[in-house]
Design a protein around this motif. Structure first.
Motif, short mmCIF file in Angstrom:
data_model
loop_
_atom_site.label_atom_id
_atom_site.label_comp_id
_atom_site.label_asym_id
_atom_site.label_seq_id
_atom_site.Cartn_x
_atom_site.Cartn_y
_atom_site.Cartn_z
N GLU A 139 47.23 86.57 67.93
CA GLU A 139 47.97 86.73 69.17
C GLU A 139 47.24 87.63 70.16
N SER A 140 46.37 88.50 69.67
CA SER A 140 45.67 89.45 70.54
C SER A 140 44.35 88.93 71.05
N GLU A 141 43.71 88.04 70.31
CA GLU A 141 42.36 87.60 70.64
C GLU A 141 42.30 86.08 70.69
N THR A 142 41.29 85.57 71.37
CA THR A 142 41.12 84.13 71.50
C THR A 142 40.10 83.63 70.49
N PHE A 143 40.55 82.74 69.63
CA PHE A 143 39.65 82.07 68.68
C PHE A 143 39.80 80.57 68.87
N ASP A 144 38.70 79.87 68.69
CA ASP A 144 38.72 78.41 68.83
C ASP A 144 39.07 77.72 67.52
N LEU A 145 38.90 78.46 66.42
CA LEU A 145 39.13 77.85 65.11
C LEU A 145 39.39 78.95 64.09
N VAL A 146 40.38 78.72 63.23
CA VAL A 146 40.59 79.53 62.03
C VAL A 146 40.15 78.70 60.84
N ILE A 147 39.24 79.26 60.05
CA ILE A 147 38.78 78.60 58.83
C ILE A 147 39.43 79.34 57.67
N LEU A 206 49.56 70.17 61.42
CA LEU A 206 49.32 71.61 61.45
C LEU A 206 47.91 71.95 60.96
N ARG A 207 47.49 71.32 59.88
CA ARG A 207 46.11 71.48 59.44
C ARG A 207 45.25 70.51 60.25
N ASP A 208 44.42 71.05 61.12
CA ASP A 208 43.57 70.18 61.92
C ASP A 208 42.47 69.54 61.07
N ARG A 209 42.16 70.17 59.97
CA ARG A 209 41.25 69.59 58.98
C ARG A 209 41.66 70.13 57.63
N MET A 230 32.24 68.74 59.41
CA MET A 230 33.66 68.50 59.66
C MET A 230 34.23 69.57 60.59
N LEU A 231 33.84 70.82 60.36
CA LEU A 231 34.34 71.91 61.19
C LEU A 231 33.78 71.83 62.60
N ALA A 232 32.52 71.42 62.73
CA ALA A 232 31.87 71.37 64.04
C ALA A 232 32.60 70.41 64.98
N GLU A 233 33.25 69.39 64.43
CA GLU A 233 33.98 68.46 65.27
C GLU A 233 35.18 69.11 65.96
N LEU A 234 35.60 70.27 65.46
CA LEU A 234 36.72 70.99 66.05
C LEU A 234 36.28 72.00 67.11
N LEU A 235 34.97 72.15 67.28
CA LEU A 235 34.44 73.17 68.21
C LEU A 235 33.74 72.53 69.40
N LEU A 274 27.34 76.09 59.91
CA LEU A 274 28.11 75.86 61.13
C LEU A 274 27.42 76.47 62.34
N ARG A 275 26.83 77.64 62.17
CA ARG A 275 26.12 78.27 63.29
C ARG A 275 24.85 77.50 63.64
#
Length: 702
Positions: free
Chosen positions: A405-413, A475-478, A697-702, A329-330
């Motif tokens: 709730e405390s930090e900003t994330f673009d995706l939870v895997i 709810l599950r984006d992927r 698949m994950l990269a499409e969410l970022l 992914l990186r």
């Protein structure tokens, strides 16, 4: 296993009655959890105590009549004055001047009396499912007449002390009925089981005395008393409560000027069945009224894209595949920051690979340790172990939710992060960012030893999961199945539910199998063996049992088989990899044997060896399948995933020889070792691009 243990416990003597209390955590503010009616004890707050004790000093105690407290034999010992006195005595014993008081059902009266008559001791008051018939109408069940002589007690006729006292069976019958009315929400089997077990620690005579003397006290519970309460008040009540009408909490909120939080889906135990919502509401209420801790959004560091990776700690295989996915992914999203929320032993693996482990990982309760405590001799009922992990799962979910709730994330895997998937489906409003869900099996399955009850329970859990997914499909984006359609077991989810093979493709994408590094990248086998130091002509056998301590009995049985096999194959050597939770010193030395706690390039050794003996975990078995290495696998008894889902997948690949631990003595194992070496199998190939496919698949969410 409990999610957290007290750091202090003791007894306080109340006129010859010993009250057992426990203290957890530390903090500027103290929370005192009052026991409810004696039908249960302080464990009724097990979903709250581990979470709040991270930032509060938390005190809980068992009621007189249940748990580890004494069972006085006089009616007056159970009146309201005695119960209020117990609370004050526990606070005194703990050296606490003022506390946040939390009560449930009947103990809302105890907490209200404390707040009204001892206001200097109460900082705030919170009540769940308030039962206060003195100020609001109660349900009609309290006026159900007893049966005619000779007729059985039915329904609410069982709410009768004479019936409870007649026999232990009658007491158990009442408790089962009453607790079913408390936990009347769908999919509440675990809450019902817990409460019935706690009720068994009491008895009908005690419970009868507690009911008969409940209102006889110098503390007058009336409207005027509630008007005297000056501290902040929160009432949490389920709209489906079959024990205490919502009107009771509404009246208290009106009289005290307190806040009322109504949960439309909840019954009489909202904090047990829907703990995530209750914990969050209590946390936010205390932050608003008392200025206690609450999550506050921090700025994104440097503006970089961020992903939070949740990797299951039950077996290191998840970590290896997740690391491969993160690296891919990186590559496709340069600059992506990946933080890992994980537990030991996964955190050790991640540290070796120089990955970023989120600081909140230290707060997580250890799921691997729980699995070890649930296991017997090569025996683990994985389904029941997960059910018994509910206290750990809610604690760990709350840790996760505060991070989100405390930090900003673009995706939870979320790789089989069951807690997050469950509670976000229960409360979709908790979701703060995108989520990708990964799993390598779909569907709980009963084991034969579990009988009809386990079949019923797995069906219920599957029905809940299906309802979650179909009721909230976005709810599950992927949703990614780590494997192929053929890997889905040809089973039904249960009575009146769809087949797994029909349902799963409608709700999942398939990535093919994912492994840390495919054996085809290791180079020719002969060259690999030479690099690893294997001698020409040497027959190398590797034994590995994963990241938990469950595998020690299997290791010992294999070691008993090793000299038998070696007599038939003198060039045979064996390396046992114990993993991080088994002490190598526990294994006795013998000729040809090497014991190691950890092998950093174990996947290469598995590809180069002549034979492997392993548990039935999917990751190691699939690494061996991809390498074409002969292996024996021993599924844990009563482990549905290993015996059903993994075994089905391996059969499809034509890989491995399945061994039944209970039917395999050392002679049998030695014979199977020799036979497998003599006639190795040729399994079907395993794809090598699974990690890249998941990453795409994950990269499409970022």
């Amino acid at each position: 296993m409990r999610a957290k243990l007290p750091h202090t416990e003791g007894f306080v003597d109340r006129d010859g009655v010993r009250i057992h209390y426990e203290i957890y955590g530390d903090g500027e503010h103290t929370m005192l959890f009052l026991p409810t009616w004696q039908v249960v004890h302080s464990r009724v707050y097990k979903a709250q105590i581990p979470y709040f004790s991270d930032r509060f000093r938390v005190i809980a105690y068992d009621p007189r009549g249940n748990g580890r407290s004494d069972r006085p034999a006089t009616r007056e010992s159970y009146n309201l004055e005695a119960l209020v006195g117990d609370a004050l005595a526990v606070l005194d014993a703990a050296g606490v001047e003022r506390a946040i008081i939390l009560g449930y059902s009947t103990s809302v009266s105890v907490g209200s009396a404390l707040a009204a008559y001892h206001p200097d001791r109460v900082e705030a008051f919170i009540g769940f499912g308030a039962f206060t018939p003195q100020i609001a109408p109660s349900f009609s069940y309290q006026r159900v007449p007893p049966p005619h002589p000779g007729e059985p007690h039915e329904g609410w006729q069982k709410l009768n002390p004479d019936y409870w006292r007649a026999s232990e069976a009658n007491y158990a019958d009442f408790c089962a009925f009453f607790i079913g009315e408390i936990c009347n929400e769908s999919h509440s089997s675990k809450q019902i089981e817990d409460c019935i077990a706690w009720a068994a620690e009491g008895d009908g005579d005690m419970l009868g005395m507690s009911l008969e003397w409940r209102q006889k006290s110098r503390y007058l519970i009336d409207e005027e008393m509630f008007r005297r309460i000056a501290c902040p008040v929160l009432l949490v009540h389920g709209a489906r409560d079959a024990i205490a009408p919502l009107a009771m909490s509404e009246k208290i909120a009106e009289l005290t000027g307190g806040d009322l939080h109504v949960m439309p889906q909840a019954g009489h135990g909202p904090h047990g069945r829907f703990p995530a919502e209750v914990n969050t509401r209590v946390r936010d209420f205390l932050a608003e009224k008392l200025g206690t801790w609450e999550p506050r959004r921090r700025a994104r560091p440097g503006g970089a894209k961020r992903a939070l990776y949740l990797s299951s700690p039950i077996g290191l295989g998840h970590a290896r595949r997740d690391l491969a996915i993160a690296r891919e992914l990186r590559r496709s999203r340069p600059g992506l920051q990946v933080d890992w929320l994980a537990q030991d032993p996964v955190t050790r693996f991640l540290a070796i690979n120089e990955e970023r482990v989120h600081g909140a990982s230290a707060l997580l309760a250890n799921e691997s340790q729980h699995i070890e405590e649930e296991a017997g001799e090569h025996d683990l009922n994985a389904f029941q172990a997960l059910r018994n992990m509910d206290e750990i799962l809610i604690r760990n979910f709350m840790v996760f939710q505060e991070v989100i709730e405390s930090e900003t994330f673009d995706l939870v895997i979320a790789d089989e992060a069951w807690d997050v998937d469950h509670f976000w489906h229960e409360h979709p409003n908790f979701k703060k960012t995108q989520m990708a869900w990964l799993t390598d099996f779909v569907g709980w399955a009963p084991m034969p030893d579990g009988g009809a009850r386990e079949a019923m329970l797995t069906t219920d859990y599957n029905a809940e999961m299906i309802g979650h997914v179909e009721g909230c499909p976005a709810l599950r984006d992927r949703a990614i199945f780590v494997g192929n359609p053929r890997d889905i077991a040809p089973l039904s989810f249960g009575r009146d539910l769809p087949d797994m093979r029909d349902w799963t493709p409608k709700h999942f994408e398939f990535s093919g199998y994912v492994m840390g590094q495919h054996p085809e990248t290791f180079g020719p086998r002969d060259e690999l063996r030479e690099k690893l130091g294997y001698r020409s002509g040497e027959k190398v056998c590797i034994v590995t049992v994963g990241g938990s301590g469950v595998g020690l009995p299997l290791i010992r049985r294999i070691l008993a088989a090793f000299p038998i096999a070696r007599r038939r194959m003198p060039d045979l050597t064996m390396t046992v990899v114990t993993g991080p939770r088994i002490d190598p010193a526990a294994i006795a030395a013998q000729p040809g044997l090497t014991v190691k706690a950890f092998v950093p390039d174990l996947d290469r050794h598995l590809a180069a060896c002549d034979l492997a003996l392993v548990q039935g975990g999917l990751t190691t078995c699939m690494e061996l399948t991809a390498a074409g290495t002969p292996f024996l696998y021993f599924p844990l008894q009563n482990h549905f995933e290993q015996n059903i889902h993994v075994a089905h997948r391996l059969e499809g690949y034509g890989a491995g020889r399945r061994m039944i631990y209970g039917e395999s003595d050392p002679d049998d194992i030695a014979a199977a070792m020799v036979a497998e070496l003599a006639s190795p199998r040729g399994p079907s190939p395993v794809e090598s691009d699974g990690a890249a496919r998941v990453a795409a698949m994950l990269a499409e969410l970022l």
